[in-house]
Motif scaffolding. Structure first.
Motif, PDB file in Angstrom:
ATOM      1  N   VAL A  59      20.442 -63.884  22.565  1.00 56.92           N
ATOM      2  CA  VAL A  59      19.024 -63.775  22.216  1.00 56.92           C
ATOM      3  C   VAL A  59      18.850 -63.289  20.773  1.00 56.92           C
ATOM      4  CG1 VAL A  59      18.708 -61.415  23.089  1.00 56.92           C
ATOM      5  CG2 VAL A  59      16.789 -62.998  23.143  1.00 56.92           C
ATOM      6  N   ASN A  60      19.878 -62.661  20.215  1.00 52.75           N
ATOM      7  CA  ASN A  60      19.758 -62.173  18.835  1.00 52.75           C
ATOM      8  C   ASN A  60      19.946 -63.278  17.789  1.00 52.75           C
ATOM      9  OD1 ASN A  60      22.443 -62.474  19.320  1.00 52.75           O
ATOM     10  ND2 ASN A  60      23.091 -60.576  18.348  1.00 52.75           N
ATOM     11  N   GLN A 100      16.574 -66.905  19.834  1.00 51.44           N
ATOM     12  CA  GLN A 100      15.613 -66.308  20.754  1.00 51.44           C
ATOM     13  C   GLN A 100      14.808 -67.362  21.517  1.00 51.44           C
ATOM     14  OE1 GLN A 100      13.176 -63.352  18.838  1.00 51.44           O
ATOM     15  NE2 GLN A 100      12.226 -62.712  20.754  1.00 51.44           N
ATOM     16  N   ALA A 140      16.171 -68.884  24.704  1.00 49.07           N
ATOM     17  CA  ALA A 140      16.039 -68.115  25.949  1.00 49.07           C
ATOM     18  C   ALA A 140      14.830 -68.580  26.758  1.00 49.07           C
ATOM     19  CB  ALA A 140      15.928 -66.620  25.633  1.00 49.07           C
ATOM     20  N   THR A 141      13.732 -68.871  26.090  1.00 46.31           N
ATOM     21  CA  THR A 141      12.555 -69.351  26.821  1.00 46.31           C
ATOM     22  C   THR A 141      12.741 -70.813  27.241  1.00 46.31           C
ATOM     23  OG1 THR A 141      11.526 -69.711  24.661  1.00 46.31           O
ATOM     24  CG2 THR A 141      10.855 -67.757  25.845  1.00 46.31           C
ATOM     25  N   GLY A 152      26.639 -59.550  21.419  1.00 46.35           N
ATOM     26  CA  GLY A 152      26.367 -59.029  20.078  1.00 46.35           C
ATOM     27  C   GLY A 152      25.117 -58.177  19.972  1.00 46.35           C
ATOM     28  N   THR A 153      24.453 -57.893  21.076  1.00 41.74           N
ATOM     29  CA  THR A 153      23.245 -57.066  21.016  1.00 41.74           C
ATOM     30  C   THR A 153      23.587 -55.611  21.331  1.00 41.74           C
ATOM     31  OG1 THR A 153      22.654 -57.319  23.350  1.00 41.74           O
ATOM     32  CG2 THR A 153      21.848 -58.995  21.828  1.00 41.74           C
ATOM     33  N   ILE A 203      19.538 -56.239  28.672  1.00 43.70           N
ATOM     34  CA  ILE A 203      19.137 -57.635  28.428  1.00 43.70           C
ATOM     35  C   ILE A 203      19.655 -58.540  29.547  1.00 43.70           C
ATOM     36  CG2 ILE A 203      19.461 -59.605  26.863  1.00 43.70           C
ATOM     37  CD1 ILE A 203      19.318 -57.615  24.529  1.00 43.70           C
ATOM     38  N   TYR A 257      16.995 -60.525  31.852  1.00 45.27           N
ATOM     39  CA  TYR A 257      16.992 -61.995  31.802  1.00 45.27           C
ATOM     40  C   TYR A 257      17.322 -62.596  33.167  1.00 45.27           C
ATOM     41  CZ  TYR A 257      17.066 -66.596  29.842  1.00 45.27           C
ATOM     42  OH  TYR A 257      16.751 -67.916  29.585  1.00 45.27           O
ATOM     43  N   VAL A 269       8.966 -57.468  35.770  1.00 48.63           N
ATOM     44  CA  VAL A 269       9.620 -58.579  35.055  1.00 48.63           C
ATOM     45  C   VAL A 269       9.298 -59.914  35.739  1.00 48.63           C
ATOM     46  CG1 VAL A 269      11.822 -59.557  34.307  1.00 48.63           C
ATOM     47  CG2 VAL A 269      11.434 -57.095  34.134  1.00 48.63           C
ATOM     48  N   THR A 314      11.908 -55.625  27.111  1.00 43.87           N
ATOM     49  CA  THR A 314      13.007 -56.598  27.064  1.00 43.87           C
ATOM     50  C   THR A 314      12.569 -57.953  27.618  1.00 43.87           C
ATOM     51  OG1 THR A 314      14.532 -54.752  27.324  1.00 43.87           O
ATOM     52  CG2 THR A 314      15.439 -56.948  27.657  1.00 43.87           C
ATOM     53  N   LEU A 363      10.645 -59.691  25.016  1.00 45.97           N
ATOM     54  CA  LEU A 363      11.579 -60.194  24.008  1.00 45.97           C
ATOM     55  C   LEU A 363      12.178 -61.532  24.454  1.00 45.97           C
ATOM     56  CD1 LEU A 363      13.292 -59.162  21.385  1.00 45.97           C
ATOM     57  CD2 LEU A 363      15.093 -58.951  23.094  1.00 45.97           C
ATOM     58  N   CYS A 364      12.662 -61.557  25.682  1.00 47.64           N
ATOM     59  CA  CYS A 364      13.314 -62.778  26.196  1.00 47.64           C
ATOM     60  C   CYS A 364      12.304 -63.908  26.396  1.00 47.64           C
ATOM     61  CB  CYS A 364      14.028 -62.491  27.510  1.00 47.64           C
ATOM     62  SG  CYS A 364      15.452 -61.390  27.333  1.00 47.64           S
ATOM     63  N   LEU A 365      11.046 -63.569  26.580  1.00 48.47           N
ATOM     64  CA  LEU A 365      10.002 -64.594  26.729  1.00 48.47           C
ATOM     65  C   LEU A 365       9.446 -65.021  25.368  1.00 48.47           C
ATOM     66  CD1 LEU A 365       8.140 -63.100  29.830  1.00 48.47           C
ATOM     67  CD2 LEU A 365       9.461 -65.233  29.784  1.00 48.47           C
ATOM     68  N   GLY A 366      10.049 -64.489  24.293  1.00 47.41           N
ATOM     69  CA  GLY A 366       9.654 -64.909  22.952  1.00 47.41           C
ATOM     70  C   GLY A 366       8.328 -64.323  22.498  1.00 47.41           C
ATOM     71  N   TYR A 424      13.175 -60.630  17.879  1.00 44.49           N
ATOM     72  CA  TYR A 424      14.354 -59.807  18.088  1.00 44.49           C
ATOM     73  C   TYR A 424      14.698 -58.996  16.851  1.00 44.49           C
ATOM     74  CZ  TYR A 424      18.956 -58.107  19.174  1.00 44.49           C
ATOM     75  OH  TYR A 424      20.019 -57.261  19.401  1.00 44.49           O
ATOM     76  N   ASP A 461      17.773 -55.568  16.302  1.00 45.98           N
ATOM     77  CA  ASP A 461      18.736 -54.808  17.098  1.00 45.98           C
ATOM     78  C   ASP A 461      18.072 -53.641  17.815  1.00 45.98           C
ATOM     79  OD1 ASP A 461      20.965 -56.360  16.763  1.00 45.98           O
ATOM     80  OD2 ASP A 461      21.642 -55.318  14.957  1.00 45.98           O
ATOM     81  N   PHE A 491      15.058 -53.301  19.065  1.00 42.51           N
ATOM     82  CA  PHE A 491      13.761 -53.817  19.510  1.00 42.51           C
ATOM     83  C   PHE A 491      13.008 -52.840  20.393  1.00 42.51           C
ATOM     84  CE2 PHE A 491      14.745 -54.962  23.898  1.00 42.51           C
ATOM     85  CZ  PHE A 491      16.122 -55.100  23.879  1.00 42.51           C
TER      86      PHE A 491
END
Lengths: 262, 262
Positions: free
Chosen positions: A166-167, A170, A173-174, A203-204, A210, A214, B216, B241, B244-247, B251, B253, B255
Motif C-alpha cells: 500500500v505504500n 495505494q 489496494a482499492t 515495507g510499511t 495493515i 485489509y 472496518v 487504516t 488508508l486502504c480504501l484510498g 499513504y 509511513d 499515517f
C-alpha cells in the motif's frame, strides 16, 4: 475464510536453515502450529536460496505429511517441481501459481486437471501487473476462458488479483477490492478469490495493523481465501470476528476459541 | 469517516457524577481528549438519571463551548430540550435523533431546517426495529420522503440503520451492511449513513475487537459516520487504516500520527 498458512517458506531464515540441515522436527512443528492457529492448508516453498529445489520440495512435503494431511499449496515457478510435488502431496493440493499468459495456462490448467488440484492464478502477465480494475479483469477473463477450454472445474480455480504494498501502490489496494467483487459475476459457478495478504504491508511501519485491516475489507468484499501468517493472532482474531459479523459463523461468547477448535 | 465522540453521556458513572457536581473541568477535559483522539464532533447526553435534563443539557453545552467549537450532537428524546440545545450549541449541530414515524419526523425535520442542523434519523418506528434489509429500507424511504416534503437538504440527513448487539441479533449485523450500501442508491444527493457503533458489541466478551472489526466492515460498505468511543485507540487505528486502504487518505509511513494531527 479458507486460510493457507505461509510460514513454510525458505525465504524465512530459520526455515531456510531447517531445510539445509534437514531439521524435520522444526518443519513438523511449524506445520502443526499453523494448523492449530486456524490454517486449513499450508503453503510450501523451498525459498530462493535452495541449491536443489526439487529434492528440497520433496523432502518438505514428505516431512509435513508425517504430521498432517492438510492440503498443501505447492509454491514454485518450475512446472517440473510442481508436478513432482503434486504427485507426493496428494489430491486437493493447490498449484501456487500460474500467471495469466496462455503459455503458462496451457501448462498449469491441464496439470491441475490431471492431478485433481486446485489452481491459483495471478492477474499477472508478461506485460506486468495491471494495477487498475479493468486491467486485472481482462486477465481474469483470459484465465477463465482457458479453464473452460480445458473443461477445468471453475469452482476449483482461485484467482489472486495481486495486492501490492500500500505504500507504493495505494490505488491498487482499492482496485483489488473491486476485482474481488466483480470476479463473482463473471461465471456460474464463479471462481474463488484469494490474496497473498502479507504483500499489502511490505515495507510499511505498521505491518500487522495493515494486514488485519485489509483482510477485513477484503472479507467484506467477499474474499474466499488468503495465504497469510496464521501465527499473527490479532490477524486471525480479526478474520474470525469479521466472519462472525458477516453471519458466516454462529455467535457464542467464546467464538474465537470455538473457531480455533473447529 | 466522520467521528462523533460518545463519551459525554450521563449513562457513564463518572460523567453522571460530574454533571451532578457541576464539575466543568472534568467535562472540558473529556471534550478535549476526544477531539485530540480524532473526533470531528461530540455527542452530548445528560443520561437517564438526570433530574433536571434541560438545565443539565444547557450546562453541558455551555461548558463544552468554553473549550471547543466542534459540532455537537444533541442527544435527547425530548423536543423541547433538543430545541434549547440547538439554540446554544450553534449551527452545524446534530439532532440526535428522530425515529422514522411521521409524528416524529414532523417535529424534527422542520426543527433541523430552522436551526440549520444535521439530522440523525434511526430506522426505528412504533412497530419496533426491523432487523431485515427490506424492513429497514422501508423506513429509510419514509424518512427521505419527509425530508423532501419539508425541502430539507438530504445531504444533511444522517440515516442510522440501527446496529443491534451481535450476540442477540446476528443477522441484523449483515442487514445493516446491506442497508449502508443501498441507502446510497435511493436519492441524489444520497443521505449520509451513520452507526451507533458500540451497540454491536453490547454484552459480548470481546467488545473492542468486535467494535473495530465491524467498523472496518461498515467502512468497506461505504459508511460515512459513526458515534463511537474515540479513546479506544485500537478502534481509531483500525478506522484510520481502513480509510488508508480504501484510498481516502494518502499513504505516508506515519499515517496514524498524520491523521491524528489533521
Amino acid at each position: 475464510m479458507y486460510v493457507i498458512g505461509e510460514k513454510i517458506n525458505g525465504m524465512f531464515k530459520k526455515v531456510n536453515q531447517a531445510i539445509k540441515e534437514r531439521n524435520s522436527a522444526f518443519i513438523k512443528e511449524l506445520a502443526l502450529q499453523q494448523i492449530e492457529a486456524g490454517s486449513d492448508a499450508l503453503d510450501v516453498n523451498v525459498g530462493p536460496e535452495s541449491v536443489n529445489p526439487l529434492q528440497d520440495m520433496k523432502w518438505l512435503i514428505t516431512t509435513i505429511r508425517e504430521v498432517t494431511n492438510a492440503p498443501l499449496a505447492i509454491d514454485t515457478t518450475k512446472p517440473e517441481i510442481m508436478e513432482e510435488g503434486l504427485k507426493i502431496a496428494g489430491e486437493n493440493s493447490f498449484i501456487n501459481s500460474t500467471h495469466a499468459d496462455n503459455e503458462k495456462l496451457d501448462i498449469y490448467v491441464p496439470m491441475a486437471k490431471k492431478y485433481n488440484a486446485k489452481l491459483i492464478a495471478l492477474t499477472i502477465s508478461k506485460s506486468g501487473v495491471p494495477q487498475d480494475t479493468a486491467g486485472k479483469m481482462e486477465l481474469v477473463t483470459n484465465i477463465i476462458q482457458k479453464c473452460i477450454e480445458y473443461e477445468y472445474d471453475i469452482s476449483n480455480l482461485y484467482i489472486d488479483p495481486v495486492i501490492l504494498p500500500v505504500n507504493v501502490a495505494q490505488q491498487n489496494a482499492t482496485a483489488v477490492l473491486e476485482v474481488i467483487q466483480q470476479i463473482k459475476l463473471v461465471s456460474e459457478p464463479p471462481p474463488k478469490t484469494l490474496l497473498g495478504l502479507s504483500n499489502v504491508s511490505q515495507g510499511t511501519k505498521y505491518r500487522s495493523l495493515i494486514d488485519r485491516t485489509y483482510a477485513v475489507l477484503a472479507l467484506a468484499s467477499g474474499l474466499d481465501s488468503a495465504i497469510l501468517n496464521p501465527l499473527d493472532r490479532e490477524l486471525m482474531d480479526a478474520i474470525i470476528t469479521a466472519e462472525l459479523c458477516l453471519g458466516k459463523q454462529l455467535y457464542c461468547d467464546s467464538f474465537l476459541e470455538a473457531y480455533r477448535k473447529k
